[in-house]
Design a protein around this motif. Structure first.
Motif, short mmCIF file in Angstrom:
data_model
loop_
_atom_site.label_atom_id
_atom_site.label_comp_id
_atom_site.label_asym_id
_atom_site.label_seq_id
_atom_site.Cartn_x
_atom_site.Cartn_y
_atom_site.Cartn_z
N LEU A 1 0.58 -1.08 0.14
CA LEU A 1 0.19 0.15 0.02
C LEU A 1 0.94 1.36 0.15
O LEU A 1 0.50 2.27 -0.72
CB LEU A 1 -0.94 0.03 1.13
CG LEU A 1 -2.08 1.18 1.34
CD1 LEU A 1 -3.01 0.91 0.18
CD2 LEU A 1 -2.70 0.89 2.69
N LYS A 2 2.04 1.27 0.68
CA LYS A 2 2.97 2.41 0.95
C LYS A 2 3.42 2.46 -0.49
O LYS A 2 3.54 3.81 -1.03
CB LYS A 2 3.83 2.20 1.98
CG LYS A 2 4.61 3.49 2.33
CD LYS A 2 5.65 3.08 3.62
CE LYS A 2 6.35 4.32 3.90
NZ LYS A 2 7.01 4.06 4.90
N LYS A 3 3.91 1.57 -1.05
CA LYS A 3 4.66 1.44 -2.40
C LYS A 3 3.81 2.16 -3.57
O LYS A 3 4.18 2.92 -4.16
CB LYS A 3 5.18 0.22 -2.83
CG LYS A 3 6.46 -0.18 -2.30
CD LYS A 3 7.08 -1.47 -2.52
CE LYS A 3 8.22 -1.99 -1.78
NZ LYS A 3 8.64 -3.38 -2.34
N GLU A 4 2.44 1.37 -3.30
CA GLU A 4 1.47 2.07 -4.01
C GLU A 4 1.13 3.37 -4.17
O GLU A 4 1.02 4.14 -5.04
CB GLU A 4 0.28 1.18 -4.12
CG GLU A 4 -0.96 1.24 -5.38
CD GLU A 4 -1.98 0.33 -5.08
OE1 GLU A 4 -3.05 0.80 -4.79
OE2 GLU A 4 -1.52 -0.94 -5.15
N SER A 5 1.14 3.99 -3.01
CA SER A 5 0.77 5.34 -2.91
C SER A 5 1.89 6.28 -3.14
O SER A 5 1.75 7.33 -3.61
CB SER A 5 0.65 5.72 -1.14
OG SER A 5 0.76 7.02 -0.88
N GLU A 6 3.35 5.99 -2.96
CA GLU A 6 4.29 6.52 -3.31
C GLU A 6 4.39 6.73 -4.89
O GLU A 6 4.63 7.61 -5.47
CB GLU A 6 5.60 6.00 -3.05
CG GLU A 6 5.88 6.46 -1.43
CD GLU A 6 7.27 5.95 -1.07
OE1 GLU A 6 8.12 5.40 -1.94
OE2 GLU A 6 7.52 6.25 0.23
N ILE A 7 3.98 5.46 -5.58
CA ILE A 7 3.85 5.56 -7.03
C ILE A 7 2.94 6.58 -7.76
O ILE A 7 3.03 7.37 -8.51
CB ILE A 7 3.59 4.00 -7.73
CG1 ILE A 7 4.89 3.18 -7.29
CG2 ILE A 7 3.09 4.16 -9.03
CD1 ILE A 7 4.57 1.75 -7.58
N LYS A 8 1.46 6.69 -6.92
CA LYS A 8 0.44 7.31 -7.20
C LYS A 8 1.08 9.07 -7.32
O LYS A 8 0.82 9.64 -7.92
CB LYS A 8 -0.78 7.25 -6.52
CG LYS A 8 -1.39 6.04 -6.94
CD LYS A 8 -2.72 5.85 -6.18
CE LYS A 8 -3.35 4.29 -6.58
NZ LYS A 8 -4.57 4.15 -5.80
N LEU A 9 1.87 9.13 -6.06
CA LEU A 9 2.00 10.56 -5.60
C LEU A 9 3.51 10.83 -6.79
O LEU A 9 3.33 11.94 -7.01
CB LEU A 9 2.81 10.51 -4.28
CG LEU A 9 2.90 11.56 -3.55
CD1 LEU A 9 1.47 12.35 -3.58
CD2 LEU A 9 3.28 11.49 -2.01
N SER A 10 4.16 10.19 -7.01
CA SER A 10 5.25 10.18 -8.06
C SER A 10 4.59 10.74 -9.57
O SER A 10 4.91 11.55 -10.36
CB SER A 10 6.32 9.33 -8.39
OG SER A 10 5.73 8.03 -9.02
N GLU A 11 3.33 9.93 -9.70
CA GLU A 11 2.79 10.20 -10.72
C GLU A 11 1.98 11.45 -11.05
O GLU A 11 1.95 12.17 -12.08
CB GLU A 11 1.46 8.96 -11.22
CG GLU A 11 2.28 7.60 -11.53
CD GLU A 11 1.21 6.62 -11.62
OE1 GLU A 11 0.23 6.72 -11.06
OE2 GLU A 11 1.62 5.39 -12.29
N LYS A 12 1.51 11.78 -9.78
CA LYS A 12 0.74 13.16 -9.74
C LYS A 12 1.95 14.32 -10.04
O LYS A 12 1.67 15.25 -10.52
CB LYS A 12 0.24 13.27 -8.24
CG LYS A 12 -1.09 12.93 -8.21
CD LYS A 12 -1.68 13.08 -7.01
CE LYS A 12 -3.11 12.86 -6.88
NZ LYS A 12 -3.87 13.10 -5.52
N TYR A 13 3.05 14.35 -9.34
CA TYR A 13 4.10 15.03 -9.61
C TYR A 13 4.74 15.34 -10.90
O TYR A 13 4.68 16.39 -11.60
CB TYR A 13 5.28 14.76 -8.58
CG TYR A 13 6.42 15.65 -8.87
CD1 TYR A 13 6.49 17.00 -8.20
CD2 TYR A 13 7.45 15.62 -9.85
CE1 TYR A 13 7.50 17.93 -8.40
CE2 TYR A 13 8.49 16.38 -10.05
CZ TYR A 13 8.48 17.69 -9.20
OH TYR A 13 9.48 18.59 -9.51
N THR A 14 4.73 13.99 -11.84
CA THR A 14 4.92 14.08 -13.10
C THR A 14 3.92 14.68 -13.82
O THR A 14 4.17 15.43 -14.79
CB THR A 14 5.33 12.52 -13.50
OG1 THR A 14 6.24 11.98 -12.68
CG2 THR A 14 5.66 12.52 -14.99
N GLN A 15 2.70 14.36 -13.55
CA GLN A 15 1.53 14.94 -14.22
C GLN A 15 1.43 16.54 -14.24
O GLN A 15 1.23 17.30 -15.13
CB GLN A 15 0.23 14.29 -13.96
CG GLN A 15 -0.96 14.68 -14.54
CD GLN A 15 -0.86 14.32 -15.95
OE1 GLN A 15 -0.29 13.25 -16.37
NE2 GLN A 15 -1.58 15.19 -16.91
#
Length: 193
Positions: free
Chosen positions: A45-59
Motif C-alpha cells: 500500500l505504501k509503495k502504491e501510494s508513493e507511485i501515485k504521488l510520483s505520477e501526480k508530480y510528473t503529471q
C-alpha cells in the motif's frame, strides 16, 4: 540412562508439550501469519501510494509544460498536502521556481506544511528552514526570518554557519549593520572553537 532412552524421553516431552499447548501454538501461528500478511499489505500500500504521488508530480510537470498552470498548481498542492518526505518538498520548490503561486502568505503556509512532516530528518528540515528564510528575504519579514533561522542557528546543524551568514547578509542588505555585526561575531566565534 542409555542414549535411546534419553532420546525417547526428550521426544515424549516435546510430544506432550505440543499436545498440551496445541491450541496456543495454532493461535500463535495464525497470529504470526496475520501479522505477516498485514505487514506485506502495508508495504504494498505504501509503495502504491508513493507511485501515485510520483505520477501526480510528473503529471503536474506535464501540465505546466502544456501551459495548464492552474491544473499543475492544484496537482502540486495536492502532493504537498500528502506530506511525503521527498515529493512534498519537491512540489513546493516546483511551485516557487515556476512562480505558480504569487501570494507570499500561501507560500509561507506551504513551507509550514512541509516543516510539519515528521518523516523528514532534522538536517533536511534545517535546509528547508533556510530555503524558507531565503524566500522570506523577498517578503522582508524580519521577525519571521529570525524566527525561522534561530532554531538552525541555535543548533549544531551542518547548516548553522550558512544560516548565520544568511541572516547577517540580510541585515547588511537592509542597512542594519549593528544586527549584522552581532551575527558576524557569532559566526567568527564558532570558527575559533
Amino acid at each position: 540412562m542409555p542414549k535411546e532412552a534419553l532420546k525417547k524421553n526428550i521426544q515424549n516431552k516435546i510430544s506432550d508439550y505440543i499436545k498440551y499447548n496445541f491450541k496456543k501454538i495454532i493461535v500463535l501461528l495464525i497470529l504470526l501469519i496475520v501479522f505477516l500478511l498485514t505487514y506485506i499489505f502495508y508495504i504494498n500500500l505504501k509503495k502504491e501510494s508513493e507511485i501515485k504521488l510520483s505520477e501526480k508530480y510528473t503529471q503536474a510537470s506535464i501540465q505546466f509544460k502544456q501551459n495548464n498552470i492552474n491544473e499543475s498548481k492544484l496537482l502540486l498542492e495536492n502532493v504537498i498536502d500528502k506530506g511525503h518526505k521527498f515529493y512534498s518538498p519537491l512540489a513546493l520548490y516546483f511551485v516557487i521556481d515556476n512562480n505558480l503561486e504569487t501570494d507570499p502568505l500561501k507560500i509561507i503556509s506551504l513551507f509550514d506544511k512541509i516543516l510539519k512532516i515528521s518523516s523528514i530528518d532534522k538536517e533536511n528540515l534545517n535546509l528547508i528552514k533556510i530555503k524558507k528564510a531565503i524566500f522570506l528575504f523577498n517578503v522582508n519579514d524580519e521577525e519571521l526570518i529570525i524566527k525561522t533561522l534561530n532554531p538552525v542557528i541555535n543548533s549544531k546543524s551542518v547548516w548553522r554557519n550558512l544560516a548565520i551568514k544568511l541572516i547577517s547578509n540580510y541585515f547588511l542588505s537592509i542597512d542594519q549593520k549593528t544586527k549584522a555585526n552581532e551575527y558576524i561575531q557569532l559566526l567568527n566565534s564558532t570558527k575559533i572553537q
